[in-house]
Motif scaffolding. Structure first.
Motif, PDB file in Angstrom:
ATOM      1  N   GLN A  31      62.771  78.243 -11.947  1.00  0.00           N
ATOM      2  CA  GLN A  31      63.283  78.342 -13.303  1.00  0.00           C
ATOM      3  C   GLN A  31      62.728  79.620 -13.933  1.00  0.00           C
ATOM      4  O   GLN A  31      61.675  80.113 -13.545  1.00  0.00           O
ATOM      5  N   GLU A  32      63.442  80.139 -14.945  1.00  0.00           N
ATOM      6  CA  GLU A  32      63.095  81.446 -15.484  1.00  0.00           C
ATOM      7  C   GLU A  32      61.671  81.488 -16.024  1.00  0.00           C
ATOM      8  O   GLU A  32      60.940  82.456 -15.811  1.00  0.00           O
ATOM      9  N   ARG A  35      59.342  81.776 -13.184  1.00  0.00           N
ATOM     10  CA  ARG A  35      59.416  83.095 -12.556  1.00  0.00           C
ATOM     11  C   ARG A  35      58.561  84.108 -13.322  1.00  0.00           C
ATOM     12  O   ARG A  35      57.860  84.936 -12.734  1.00  0.00           O
ATOM     13  N   GLN A 642      61.787  85.482 -23.151  1.00  0.00           N
ATOM     14  CA  GLN A 642      62.106  84.197 -22.533  1.00  0.00           C
ATOM     15  C   GLN A 642      61.607  83.042 -23.392  1.00  0.00           C
ATOM     16  O   GLN A 642      62.303  82.029 -23.572  1.00  0.00           O
TER      17      GLN A 642
END
Length: 804
Positions: A31-32, A35, A642
């Motif tokens: 998942q972002e 990451r 994010q």
């Protein structure tokens, strides 16, 4: 080797970090948010035994942090961590310190915890409204459990009775849902839906009840331990007020027509409340009480066809704001930090107001020096900032600006002197040009081509640029005209924001043009105006805005639907500092001898002395170089972006200020470039026309802190009653009534219409609406019959005293 692992103890000085449910076990895709964590790690990382999570080992002893909703756990002792050896590519094979990783995960955990706290607050407010609503009906209500706390176990016991009750209830929703929730509306698949509004709460989503399951979508992603999932017994406890799961289960049995003993009940039935098909009175000892007649009800009265509360507890019309966050002054470069501290010492204004003035001054002088390139964006962006300080009159915003902008004022004075001399030369050149052109135009014996060639050889003199860097008031037409003939970078700076926000440019017929034009200048530094007799195309211009406005004036902008929909409000960095009025000491200070301010002014002059890059053949069309983010700065920026993106999801922390949150990463990059160039303006000259140095990770981290300060400020004040014009009108109406007639005395609504200040004299319907709202707050109470001014009145109200 299954089971091999490492036991964490403080003596080893090695800590473990777990990220759960963030990895696809089959593909390894992250998942972002996970990451980003891997990118920031700098230490050994491997896949967890299940393959769905990540585990990091880091040097040092971390503080314990376990936030299930964020899927983040940090441990330094008391844990045995299995080791899989499935090393995550891109991370070192060694165990190192990981301060950036830890800071990023703690920030993520704090956001989820903050969301949970906010949900608990909303649940508490909803419960208070429910209690108040029931009180208006003359009902007694037992406190409902928080929707974020699981009620007494209803399905986890080994006793099958609880499961049987829930199963029967799910199979026959019609038998009990309408009786429990009168506002439930039939939905697809034989289910029901209840809006959050009908549940008297401020959450965004509805309660869904279907044969396939029950989900409270208002709390499912807000840190709710049950992820929003509910059982019928849970619902009866939360929305029916049942004190125990047994009370809830027995009531469901009554509605379903099932004998509890037949499905496994082994308790004592004599202790549960009387069975009733009507839960309007909710749960309490004995039968539900009947609402007493209005004449016998000491808390309600029939007035103008409405049940109006009387003698109520006094409620606050304007709730106090939460404490303001601290401006991260310590993160700023030394020269800016010193200037902020100096201005605070000399002016004695709030710290965030001093910082606001210094940052806006730095933005004004650097905005034309460079553009900043962000990851993922096709073009570099200007450095201009739009800033708004909300402060009452007397907070000394003008003094802060005057002190921060001294070097800019000196530059303007020099430009004016230079312009005076240049205009003399220009007028002479203009007269000579006009005379020569006229001579050529009237000269005989010239062919068309000869006359054209001679005219083309004439070089028309260019008028000197207007010597204006700051403008206090400018409608869009005036602003475009100034940018067309003036300096390539200017600012709208005023401590009287009403001149701008209340001027012609923000009137209803001009507002759309103003908002669109200013937004384009913020976005790209370009704009255009095309009229029948006028065509203006602006490229390479820069505009920063720094306004100070009183709450009532600021609310007109922050609450404007068009300005919010167009993203105009989201471009502003807003602060509302806590006032220092009444705490200041009247004293003399040596402003001119303060070395901190002298250093700030020197830096401003250095920045303004750097020749701007102009497009060839133009006097005021900028072609700035681009300043880039270093790799470390990119990692910090992506982590911030994010986090902001995830916080704007349904139920996210930043959802109420989503417009600002989605632009805050860009604002942070602009601030980082401003901090970098202001600290070292010579860096611009050391590079080519195309580039202007690099932003470090440290500068980006400092800018992120400043950006988060403004976002927290936006969240703190958005929607607050202090910025709501109608709430302010209520408060001012009450204050006027108290000062005019005094507590305990009577009045009639027409007195407000005749004698109140002009801005409170609305139509009869609006005045009556406000009076009834003040009754609801317990500040007024209706009196059906009274004699006022020697005349009998059918409608009158009493101003409630402070001790009522």
């Amino acid at each position: 080797m299954a089971g091999v692992g490492f036991a964490l103890t403080r003596g080893t000085a090695i800590s473990g970090i777990d990220l759960d449910d963030c990895r696809d076990a089959a593909t390894g895709e992250l998942q972002e948010w996970a990451r980003i964590a891997v990118e920031l790690a700098g230490t050994y990382c491997e896949a967890s035994p299940s393959g769905t999570g990540l585990r990091f080992f880091v040097k040092g002893v971390v503080d314990v942090c376990k936030v299930d909703a964020a899927h983040v756990e940090l441990y330094a002792e008391g844990r045995y961590l299995t080791v899989t050896g499935r090393h995550v590519e891109g991370t070192p094979a060694e165990i190192n310190e990981a301060p950036r990783l830890i800071a990023y995960l703690r920030e993520r955990a704090e956001q989820f915890q903050a969301a949970t706290r906010a949900a608990v607050e909303r649940a508490r407010d909803a419960e208070q409204k429910r209690q108040a609503k029931a009180a208006e009906r003359g009902q007694r209500v037992a406190p409902a459990p928080s929707p974020l706390a699981r009620p007494a176990p209803s399905t986890g016991d080994k006793d099958p009775f609880w499961r049987n009750v829930n199963d029967r209830a799910m199979a026959d929703l019609a038998a009990w849902v309408p009786a429990l929730l009168s506002d439930a509306k039939p939905a697809a698949r034989g289910g029901y839906r209840v809006t959050s509004r009908n549940l008297v709460r401020d959450l965004e989503e509805d309660l869904s009840i279907t044969p396939q399951g029950i989900v409270d979508w208002g709390t499912h992603d807000m840190g709710d331990p049950q992820s929003g999932k509910r059982t019928p017994i849970d619902l009866v406890m939360e929305h029916g007020g049942a004190a125990t799961s047994q009370d809830a289960a027995l009531w469901l049995c009554d509605r379903l027509g099932v004998e509890p003993e037949a499905i496994g009940f082994r308790g004592r039935r004599g202790e549960h409340p009387a069975r009733s098909a009507d839960l309007a009175g909710r749960w309490f000892e004995g039968e539900p009480a009947q609402k007493p007649a209005a004449s016998a009800d000491r808390t309600m009265a029939l007035h103008k066809g409405l049940m109006v509360p009387t003698g109520r507890d006094r409620l606050e019309i304007t709730k106090a704001l939460a404490p303001a966050p601290d401006f991260p002054v310590a993160s700023l470069p030394p020269v800016m930090r010193g200037a902020i501290e100096a201005i605070r010492e000399h002016v004695q204004a709030p710290l965030s107001l001093c910082a606001h003035s210094v940052l806006s001054a730095a933005a004004l002088v650097t905005q034309g020096c460079a553009n900043v390139q962000m990851p993922g964006l096709p073009v570099a962006k200007p450095l201009s900032l739009f800033m708004l300080a909300i402060a009452v009159s007397g907070e000394r915003k003008s003094a802060c600006d005057d002190m921060a902008l001294k070097a800019v004022a000196e530059k303007e004075a020099a430009l004016r002197a230079q312009n005076t001399a240049e205009m003399v030369d220009y007028k002479a050149a203009r007269a000579a040009f006009d005379a020569q052109r006229k001579k050529i135009e009237t000269e005989k014996n010239l062919s068309f081509e000869e006359r054209k060639a001679k005219l083309l050889l004439l070089k028309e003199p260019q008028e000197p640029l207007a010597p204006v860097i700051r403008s206090k008031e400018a409608n869009l037409e005036g602003l475009f005209g100034l940018l067309n003939v003036g300096q390539p970078g200017i600012g709208i700076f005023t401590s009287e924001g009403g001149q701008f926000l209340g001027g012609h440019g923000m009137s209803e017929d001009a507002k759309t043009r103003t908002i669109t034009g200013l937004s384009e200048l913020w976005d790209s530094g370009s704009a255009q105006r095309v009229r029948a007799k006028e065509r203006i195309f602006l490229e390479g211009r820069r505009l920063s805005i720094s306004l100070a406005a009183q709450p009532k004036i600021a609310s007109a902008l922050l609450g404007d639907e068009l300005a919010k929909d167009q993203g105009f409000v989201g471009r502003f960095l807003v602060t509302m500092p806590e006032s220092t009025i009444g705490t200041r000491e009247i004293r003399e200070t040596n402003v001119n001898g303060d070395g901190r301010l002298a250093a700030f002014y020197r830096q401003c002059r250095r920045v303004m002395s750097v020749p701007p890059n102009l497009r060839d053949g133009t006097l005021n069309e900028l072609a700035p170089p681009t300043i880039h983010l270093s790799e470390e700065a990119k990692a910090v920026w992506r982590a911030l972006a994010q986090t902001l993106e995830e916080g704007c999801a349904p139920g996210g922390q930043w959802l109420p200020v989503r417009s600002g949150a989605l632009k805050m990463a860009e604002n942070a990059a602009r601030i980082a470039a401003i901090l970098t160039l202001f600290e070292d303006p010579d860096a611009i000259g050391h590079h080519t026309r195309a580039t202007a140095g690099e932003i470090t990770g440290e500068a980006m981290a400092a800018a992120a802190e400043v950006a988060m300060f403004y976002l927290k400020e936006a969240l703190r004040i958005t929607g607050h009653s202090v910025l709501d014009p109608e709430t302010q009108a209520l408060s001012e109406t009450l204050e006027w009534l108290k000062s005019k007639y005094g507590a305990g005395n009577l009045f009639i609504p027409s007195m407000i219409q005749q004698f109140a200040p002009a801005h409170l004299r609305s139509g009869a319907e609006k005045i009556r609406e406000r009076v009834l709202k003040l009754c609801d707050f317990g500040a007024l109470e209706p009196v059906d019959k009274a004699v006022i001014g020697g005349k009998p009145r059918k409608e009158a109200y009493r101003i409630v005293g402070e001790d009522a």
